[in-house]
Design a protein around this motif. Structure first.
Motif, PDB file in Angstrom:
ATOM      1  N   VAL A  96       0.826  -1.205   0.000  1.00 36.34           N
ATOM      2  CA  VAL A  96       0.000   0.000   0.000  1.00 36.34           C
ATOM      3  C   VAL A  96       0.863   1.260   0.000  1.00 36.34           C
ATOM      4  O   VAL A  96       0.742   2.123  -0.867  1.00 36.34           O
ATOM      5  N   LEU A  97       1.740   1.376   1.000  1.00 29.23           N
ATOM      6  CA  LEU A  97       2.579   2.564   1.086  1.00 29.23           C
ATOM      7  C   LEU A  97       3.535   2.646  -0.095  1.00 29.23           C
ATOM      8  O   LEU A  97       3.901   3.734  -0.548  1.00 29.23           O
ATOM      9  N   GLN A 142      -1.043  11.184  -0.785  1.00 23.63           N
ATOM     10  CA  GLN A 142      -1.822  10.179  -1.504  1.00 23.63           C
ATOM     11  C   GLN A 142      -2.832  10.823  -2.445  1.00 23.63           C
ATOM     12  O   GLN A 142      -3.075  10.312  -3.542  1.00 23.63           O
ATOM     13  N   LEU A 143      -3.427  11.940  -2.056  1.00 21.61           N
ATOM     14  CA  LEU A 143      -4.351  12.641  -2.947  1.00 21.61           C
ATOM     15  C   LEU A 143      -3.616  13.123  -4.188  1.00 21.61           C
ATOM     16  O   LEU A 143      -4.133  13.026  -5.317  1.00 21.61           O
ATOM     17  N   SER A 183      -3.645   3.411  -3.464  1.00 21.05           N
ATOM     18  CA  SER A 183      -3.495   4.690  -2.780  1.00 21.05           C
ATOM     19  C   SER A 183      -4.677   5.018  -1.884  1.00 21.05           C
ATOM     20  O   SER A 183      -4.583   5.885  -1.016  1.00 21.05           O
ATOM     21  N   PHE A 184      -5.810   4.349  -2.091  1.00 19.38           N
ATOM     22  CA  PHE A 184      -6.977   4.586  -1.247  1.00 19.38           C
ATOM     23  C   PHE A 184      -6.941   3.776   0.045  1.00 19.38           C
ATOM     24  O   PHE A 184      -7.757   3.995   0.939  1.00 19.38           O
ATOM     25  N   VAL A 185      -6.018   2.821   0.131  1.00 15.55           N
ATOM     26  CA  VAL A 185      -5.973   1.946   1.305  1.00 15.55           C
ATOM     27  C   VAL A 185      -5.057   2.555   2.363  1.00 15.55           C
ATOM     28  O   VAL A 185      -3.894   2.868   2.075  1.00 15.55           O
ATOM     29  N   PRO A 186      -5.522   2.750   3.598  1.00 16.16           N
ATOM     30  CA  PRO A 186      -4.674   3.330   4.650  1.00 16.16           C
ATOM     31  C   PRO A 186      -3.462   2.444   4.921  1.00 16.16           C
ATOM     32  O   PRO A 186      -3.603   1.230   5.097  1.00 16.16           O
ATOM     33  N   PRO A 241      -9.486   5.058   9.704  1.00 14.83           N
ATOM     34  CA  PRO A 241      -9.375   4.655   8.292  1.00 14.83           C
ATOM     35  C   PRO A 241     -10.530   5.180   7.445  1.00 14.83           C
ATOM     36  O   PRO A 241     -10.342   5.555   6.290  1.00 14.83           O
ATOM     37  N   ALA A 242     -11.739   5.215   8.029  1.00 15.52           N
ATOM     38  CA  ALA A 242     -12.903   5.699   7.285  1.00 15.52           C
ATOM     39  C   ALA A 242     -12.740   7.177   6.928  1.00 15.52           C
ATOM     40  O   ALA A 242     -13.058   7.601   5.807  1.00 15.52           O
TER      41      ALA A 242
END
Length: 506
Positions: free
Chosen positions: A215-216, A379-380, A437-440, A449-450
């Protein structure tokens, strides 16, 4: 570059003789994409960070470079990515592409300026006090805004002011620190000092069965982003078909070496549990200089890094916005965004850009920590930039069939199959990285996380929706007649009655 004159008396830039060699073009590419601020994020992976860098270079850096080179030489007219995507899919998506190229840079400013704030905080004798100051969100907010608006002011003064800052800042703030980090880090390891990561060969390939491990790492793709901007130099290469791919190979090797060995150098002396996205690079330099017996150099280098960030921001504040202005004056932006000052600088866009940066910077106070805000905004930025790359790769593949006979000084090797492989790999990589990129990330505390995912989704909807609204609201009065006349029509445009729109403009 010399200038000639059109028949109407306006200046026209002369086409220079092809003069760029392999090494020169490679260095242009390296200068365009190398940055040190993201290295701590990847040092959490230890030796496996090298795997991710190599993977991203092969499946993203090389495809971006080759595809952008073909698009640049095939459609060199004004507009850049607007021209490429617009030629394939129409002006609506073309405008979205160049908007995303600009807005992702705008969103990127708070993250890179956070690094500047941390650098300034570390100009002091006491590291624990420096770390506490660097983690203070109010301090970071003040420095981010001060440095950004200073960079904007310098840009408003014109290139004579900003050019020298960019030149020297790039040398002192990126090239020299990168060389020092790699040399000291490798020397520290090779001289047998204890290190905080395992260098066993078996640690090179990460455990890909753990979803959290990748993810990262999606942020590595953005490390290599921007090569499409330097691809404009392809037409100045002596032998594009031979020299450009070789230059890309040289640039890729140099860039990957800086990223890999620089990241490992940080991991050698900072345990994974102590890695901080915005502080660890400065802490690593402090510890390496102390090991070398010159601890005072840490303060000097912190100044260099802060100056380097200012130079980057000065260059990027005025850079992508110029491309947006070119498209805007052809009728795609409201008149207030087309305003320029007596120096010819796009003051309307820069002021709007400044307002967006200011609002985003407030996240450093609202979110749980500076590190959380840094991760969310980073991430954005990645997601928006990758949407642009999805459009660019799709356009390159489509144009091979829609306009097969358009002359291209450089073509992705292998015919249409080669374009499908190279462009397809880049397209798939972009989509995959965007989803991740959407996954914490589990390695970094991001609060709820939400809320993290919600902020990203809302941010994407807002920044993709804005250009769609602007495009739908455009009026003939937005166009500057002189600029519109110089904006070459697309190949698909039909002869229509005055005031009407072709199918691809609707």
């Amino acid at each position: 570059m010399n200038e000639t004159t059109r028949t109407d008396g306006t200046p026209r830039r002369a086409v220079p003789a092809a003069s760029l060699g392999i090494f020169t073009l490679a260095m242009i590419n390296v200068a365009a994409i190398v940055s040190l601020r993201g290295l701590p994020a990847e040092s959490t992976y230890g030796l496996s960070s090298a795997f991710y860098y190599l993977f991203a270079a092969l499946f993203f850096l090389v495809p971006v470079s080759l595809v952008a080179a073909e698009l640049t030489t095939g459609w060199p007219q004004k507009g850049g990515v607007f021209r490429w995507v617009g030629e394939a899919f129409g002006t609506r998506l073309g405008f979205l592409s160049i908007w995303l190229q600009w807005i992702q840079t705008t969103i990127w400013f708070p993250t890179v300026l956070t690094f500047a704030a941390v650098s300034i905080a570390f100009v002091g004798p006491e590291q624990s006090w420096d770390s506490a100051l660097a983690a203070n969100s109010h301090y970071v907010l003040v420095i981010v805004l001060l440095v950004y608006w200073l960079a904007t002011f310098l840009n408003l003064r014109g290139m004579s002011m900003s050019g020298g800052i960019t030149k020297w800042g790039g040398l002192l703030g990126t090239v020299i620190p990168a060389a020092l980090l790699v040399i000291m880090g490798m020397a520290y390891w090779l001289m047998g000092n204890p290190i905080d990561i395992s260098m066993q060969p078996g640690d090179f390939v990460p455990d890909l069965s753990k979803f959290s491990n990748i993810v990262l790492a999606a942020s590595i793709f953005l490390f290599y982003a921007g090569m499409e901007m330097s691809a404009v130099h392809v037409k100045d290469v002596r032998n594009p078909g031979r020299d450009y791919p070789m230059a890309i190979a040289v640039a890729a090797v140099m860039t990957v070496c800086i990223f890999v060995f620089g990241t490992l150098a940080i991991g050698f002396i900072i345990p994974e549990k102590d890695i901080n996205l915005v502080q660890s690079l400065l802490v690593a330099f402090d510890r390496l200089f102390a090991w070398c017996g010159v601890p005072w150099m840490g303060n000097v280098l912190a100044v260099f890094l802060a100056f380097g960030v200012l130079a980057q921001v000065v260059a990027w504040v005025g850079g992508p916005s110029k491309g947006l202005l070119q498209v805007g004056t052809a009728g795609y932006l409201p008149r207030f965004m087309q305003r320029t000052n007596r120096n010819g600088v796009q003051v309307g866009i820069l002021l709007l850009q400044g307002c967006i940066v200011t609002l985003l910077s407030v996240l450093f106070v609202v979110l749980p920590s500076v590190q959380t805000a840094y991760q969310v905004i980073s991430q954005l930025t990645i997601i928006l930039y990758l949407i642009m790359y999805v459009l660019m790769f799709s356009a390159a593949i489509y144009l091979r069939y829609r306009e097969p006979h358009t002359p291209r000084a450089f073509r992705v090797p292998g015919g249409n199959a080669g374009m499908w492989i190279v462009g397809g790999v880049g397209l798939l990589s972009s989509v995959t990285a965007m989803v991740f990129s959407f996954v914490p990330p589990s390695q970094i505390p991001v609060g709820s996380p939400a809320v993290y995912v919600g902020i990203l989704i809302v941010g994407v909807l807002i920044f993709v929706g804005i250009p769609m609204v602007i495009y739908a609201m455009r009026k003939p009065s937005w166009a500057d007649p002189a600029e519109r006349a110089q904006f070459e029509p697309f190949g698909w445009e039909k002869t229509v009655k005055s005031g009407s729109l072709s199918e691809r403009e609707k």
